[in-house]
Motif scaffolding. Sequence first.
Motif, PDB file in Angstrom:
ATOM      1  N   ASP A  12       0.844  -1.198   0.000  1.00 27.23           N
ATOM      2  CA  ASP A  12       0.000   0.000   0.000  1.00 27.23           C
ATOM      3  C   ASP A  12       0.881   1.250   0.000  1.00 27.23           C
ATOM      4  O   ASP A  12       1.681   1.440   0.927  1.00 27.23           O
ATOM      5  CB  ASP A  12      -0.888   0.044   1.258  1.00 27.23           C
ATOM      6  CG  ASP A  12      -2.017  -0.973   1.235  1.00 27.23           C
ATOM      7  OD1 ASP A  12      -2.169  -1.697   0.230  1.00 27.23           O
ATOM      8  OD2 ASP A  12      -2.764  -1.027   2.233  1.00 27.23           O
ATOM      9  N   GLY A  38      -3.649  -5.234   1.430  1.00 24.88           N
ATOM     10  CA  GLY A  38      -4.352  -6.274   0.679  1.00 24.88           C
ATOM     11  C   GLY A  38      -5.450  -6.815   1.568  1.00 24.88           C
ATOM     12  O   GLY A  38      -5.199  -7.132   2.744  1.00 24.88           O
ATOM     13  N   LYS A  39      -6.652  -6.905   1.028  1.00 25.49           N
ATOM     14  CA  LYS A  39      -7.778  -7.307   1.892  1.00 25.49           C
ATOM     15  C   LYS A  39      -7.564  -8.683   2.519  1.00 25.49           C
ATOM     16  O   LYS A  39      -7.893  -8.905   3.682  1.00 25.49           O
ATOM     17  CB  LYS A  39      -9.082  -7.285   1.100  1.00 25.49           C
ATOM     18  CG  LYS A  39      -9.490  -5.879   0.714  1.00 25.49           C
ATOM     19  CD  LYS A  39     -10.835  -5.815   0.079  1.00 25.49           C
ATOM     20  CE  LYS A  39     -11.055  -4.459  -0.584  1.00 25.49           C
ATOM     21  NZ  LYS A  39     -10.827  -3.321   0.301  1.00 25.49           N
ATOM     22  N   GLU A 137     -10.337  -9.802  -4.558  1.00 24.02           N
ATOM     23  CA  GLU A 137      -9.131  -9.182  -5.128  1.00 24.02           C
ATOM     24  C   GLU A 137      -8.221 -10.210  -5.787  1.00 24.02           C
ATOM     25  O   GLU A 137      -7.121  -9.879  -6.205  1.00 24.02           O
ATOM     26  CB  GLU A 137      -8.344  -8.416  -4.045  1.00 24.02           C
ATOM     27  CG  GLU A 137      -8.952  -7.064  -3.739  1.00 24.02           C
ATOM     28  CD  GLU A 137      -8.133  -6.211  -2.777  1.00 24.02           C
ATOM     29  OE1 GLU A 137      -7.222  -6.738  -2.108  1.00 24.02           O
ATOM     30  OE2 GLU A 137      -8.431  -5.022  -2.680  1.00 24.02           O
ATOM     31  N   ASP A 251     -11.733  -4.854   7.056  1.00 19.52           N
ATOM     32  CA  ASP A 251     -10.963  -6.092   7.240  1.00 19.52           C
ATOM     33  C   ASP A 251     -10.802  -6.403   8.733  1.00 19.52           C
ATOM     34  O   ASP A 251     -10.871  -7.567   9.147  1.00 19.52           O
ATOM     35  CB  ASP A 251      -9.581  -5.954   6.585  1.00 19.52           C
ATOM     36  CG  ASP A 251      -9.681  -5.626   5.105  1.00 19.52           C
ATOM     37  OD1 ASP A 251     -10.634  -6.105   4.457  1.00 19.52           O
ATOM     38  OD2 ASP A 251      -8.819  -4.891   4.592  1.00 19.52           O
TER      39      ASP A 251
HETATM   40  O1  RIB Z   1      -9.273  -3.077   2.624  1.00 18.88           O
HETATM   41  C1  RIB Z   1      -8.129  -2.265   2.567  1.00 18.88           C
HETATM   42  C2  RIB Z   1      -7.173  -2.783   1.534  1.00 18.88           C
HETATM   43  O2  RIB Z   1      -7.765  -2.662   0.257  1.00 18.88           O
HETATM   44  C3  RIB Z   1      -5.873  -2.032   1.436  1.00 18.88           C
HETATM   45  O3  RIB Z   1      -4.890  -2.520   2.321  1.00 18.88           O
HETATM   46  C4  RIB Z   1      -5.510  -2.175  -0.028  1.00 18.88           C
HETATM   47  O4  RIB Z   1      -4.378  -2.953  -0.259  1.00 18.88           O
HETATM   48  C5  RIB Z   1      -6.742  -2.756  -0.701  1.00 18.88           C
HETATM   49  O5  RIB Z   1      -6.585  -4.085  -0.974  1.00 18.88           O
END
Ligand code: RIB
Length: 300
Positions: A12, A38-39, A137, A251
């Motif tokens: 990120d 990353g979720k 994702e 998350d």
């Molecule tokens: O949910 C947040 C995440 O969404 C972030 O960390 C980003 O990488 C995206 O995947």
Amino acid sequence: MRFLVLGSINIDMTFRVDHIVRGGETLSSDGLSVNAGGKGANQAAALGKAGMEVYFAGKMGTDGAWILDMLRSFGVDTSLSISSDDIHTGQALIQVDKAGQNCILLNAGGNKEFTRSDIDKILGHFSKGDTIILQNEINEVAYAMERASAAGLAVILNPSPFDLAISALPLHLADTLFVNEVESASLAGVSVPADDEGFRTVMDILGNMYPDTRIILTAGKNGAYCLEKNRKVSFAPIVDYPVVDTTGAGDTFCGYFLAAEAAGKDAEEALCIASKAAGIAVSRSGAMQAMPWAGEVSGE
Ligand code: RIB
């Protein structure tokens, strides 16, 4: 019970900005930080920090090795992740404005390089009684849902980020769906509600569409709801903290809800715990590093 998060991992790049940049505008940022995200990785981090036995299976380049190190420091088993020199780790370009709200631009990298053989090998380590958590994702989400369900795993789906491909997924195989205001309204085919009555209506529609699925709806400032398969509705208000950065709040909520439930809490208690964990997370910068540890949430 073991949790498997089969999902995304991102580097990120978070820009602090006065406002989210507009079309045609060039804007100087107030700062840039590089964070782990990353979720999928975030949800694994939340489960790890909450004290659960959790495995993260992602696909990435060697440039993402530091994120796996961080996940391990949160108690996550990363041995099923696939790392290769031939691909690069997913990237997220994130703008966070003065109110802590964000917008995110993704470059999938390894997140969309899963093969069916990768998924079969990962799932081969799990069996009935285990739980798989998926987001939107990575590629091959439908295949993973079908194979995991056939193997007797409970399937948890957070269909985020939401796109038209979601409606083609075998959503009826999901034991639990985690959706936000926009995702739930899109799935239900209605406009985003503004009040409690509206959110309950959306859940009712989703409950009729997916009678074998539990619906957990996070409604931002309006709190969070759980519609169980027996149609019982539970609710928890948000736990208000000063907002610094909302990245990863959903998350955190997802991981802490599942952890609370695995620890024997009922839906209402689990919603309250998850809301508090998400509240703490938004009061800090970043995604997984902003998530609280279990003791911070319980106050012990
Ligand atoms: O949910 C947040 C995440 O969404 C972030 O960390 C980003 O990488 C995206 O995947």
